[in-house]
Motif scaffolding. Structure first.
Motif, PDB file in Angstrom:
ATOM      1  N   ARG A 251       0.938  -1.045  -0.011  1.00 63.07           N
ATOM      2  CA  ARG A 251      -0.118  -0.082  -0.073  1.00 63.07           C
ATOM      3  C   ARG A 251       0.893   1.304   0.007  1.00 63.07           C
ATOM      4  O   ARG A 251       1.937   1.486   0.980  1.00 63.07           O
ATOM      5  N   TYR A 252       0.584   2.244  -0.827  1.00 60.13           N
ATOM      6  CA  TYR A 252       1.525   3.242  -0.879  1.00 60.13           C
ATOM      7  C   TYR A 252       0.706   4.564  -1.373  1.00 60.13           C
ATOM      8  O   TYR A 252      -0.489   4.629  -1.976  1.00 60.13           O
ATOM      9  N   ARG A 253       1.260   5.649  -1.278  1.00 58.68           N
ATOM     10  CA  ARG A 253       0.740   6.842  -1.886  1.00 58.68           C
ATOM     11  C   ARG A 253       1.833   7.554  -2.583  1.00 58.68           C
ATOM     12  O   ARG A 253       2.901   7.472  -2.775  1.00 58.68           O
TER      13      ARG A 253
ATOM     14  N   SER B 225      -1.766  12.922  -7.875  1.00 58.24           N
ATOM     15  CA  SER B 225      -1.388  12.554  -6.755  1.00 58.24           C
ATOM     16  C   SER B 225      -2.515  11.340  -6.487  1.00 58.24           C
ATOM     17  O   SER B 225      -3.565  11.158  -7.291  1.00 58.24           O
TER      18      SER B 225
ATOM     19  N   GLU C 129      -3.399   7.156  -3.913  1.00 60.86           N
ATOM     20  CA  GLU C 129      -2.835   6.206  -3.032  1.00 60.86           C
ATOM     21  C   GLU C 129      -3.554   5.119  -3.491  1.00 60.86           C
ATOM     22  O   GLU C 129      -4.688   4.840  -4.155  1.00 60.86           O
TER      23      GLU C 129
ATOM     24  N   LEU D 267       3.317   2.863   2.754  1.00 63.15           N
ATOM     25  CA  LEU D 267       2.516   2.731   4.094  1.00 63.15           C
ATOM     26  C   LEU D 267       2.675   1.400   4.611  1.00 63.15           C
ATOM     27  O   LEU D 267       2.915   1.462   6.106  1.00 63.15           O
TER      28      LEU D 267
END
Length: 286
Positions: free
Chosen positions: A61-63, A75, A77, A257
């Motif tokens: 999981r990432y942004r 931008s 997520e 994340l």
């Protein structure tokens, strides 16, 4: 329902898919390990060790935030599972006139793109478009190149390994990223040098990394400046990629994340979904 409107929604959403999936391509695993890396590691060895860790990632999981060539500022997520393949992400194209984030879900062999409230008004109240890979002729393997994505069918950690092809990796310093103590490394790498560095890799690893490399070649990128923030457990907590493509600058930062935790993605309700394959079939028959 107007086909031209659906094409417009698809075009706008596909831009977000390209941005998200292409630059989710910078993703590498994060961990909750604290502290700087061992001072015994040289910068090149530290980067190589973190790159090796990417082979064991099963989900993440990432942004992300930055600039995509031809799309402008984006931008978002995301969460992704590699086996079984599933993905959910929300992306905002900040330089485009949209009515909010575009949401993308990948479930089985179908990709769903949510165009927002404006799209729903123009599609008889339906806010999702379904791209059925099997119906679109991609039943042998998931092939999101047909949608402009081109990244959803492989582990997005691969691009982080590009820095292993750099001849000038250096340690920048110690920094805290999202509450985690990290060591910051930076280097430049030409795509040709990275390709040459793959000669010593096993066949599966080499083919996977060459596939990732090809997309940047097609973009017209020749040289990348790359930053990696690596935590005390030798996982990359943050990654930045900068370069110049045919359609403008590339500059993306991805912050991780969590990883290797369960990721569940569900398809949108059928009543809210337009099936592109069915729609196209109806147009052809009409």
């Amino acid at each position: 329902m107007k086909l031209s409107v659906n094409h417009a929604v698809r075009r706008r959403a596909t831009g977000a898919v390209l941005a998200a999936l292409l630059l989710g391509g910078g993703v590498v695993g994060c961990s909750k390990g604290a502290g700087d890396q061992s001072p015994a590691l040289t910068p090149a060895a530290a980067v190589a060790k973190a790159a090796k860790r990417t082979e064991d990632i099963t989900s993440l999981r990432y942004r992300m935030t930055g600039t995509v060539p031809g799309e402008g500022r984006v931008s978002g997520e995301a969460a992704m599972s590699m086996k079984p393949l599933a993905m959910s992400m929300k992306m905002t194209a900040e330089d485009q006139a949209t009515d909010g984030p575009v949401e993308i879900r990948l479930v089985g062999k179908a990709m769903y793109i949510g165009g927002g409230l404006k799209a729903a008004k123009e599609m008889d109240g339906k806010s999702w478009i379904k791209f059925d890979m099997s119906a679109l002729g991609a039943d042998k393997e998931l092939n999101t190149d047909q949608l402009g994505g081109g990244q959803a069918d492989r582990n997005p950690a691969t691009e982080s390994t590009f820095l292993t092809g750099s001849k000038n990796v250096k340690k920048v310093g110690s920094e805290t990223v999202a509450g985690v103590r990290t060591t910051h490394y930076r280097g430049t790498v030409t795509l040709d040098d990275f390709r040459k560095s793959l000669k010593g890799q096993d066949k599966a690893t080499r083919e996977k990394r060459e596939k990732a490399l090809d997309q940047y070649t097609k973009m017209g990128v020749r040289t990348l400046t790359m930053d990696m923030w690596i935590d005390g457990a030798d996982h990359t907590k943050q990654f930045r990629m900068r370069g110049t493509a045919d359609k403008g600058p590339l500059d993306m930062t991805v912050t991780f994340l969590d990883y290797n935790k369960p990721v569940t993605v569900t398809a949108p309700p059928a009543k809210d979904t337009v099936d592109l394959a069915g729609m196209m079939k109806g147009v052809q028959q009409g």
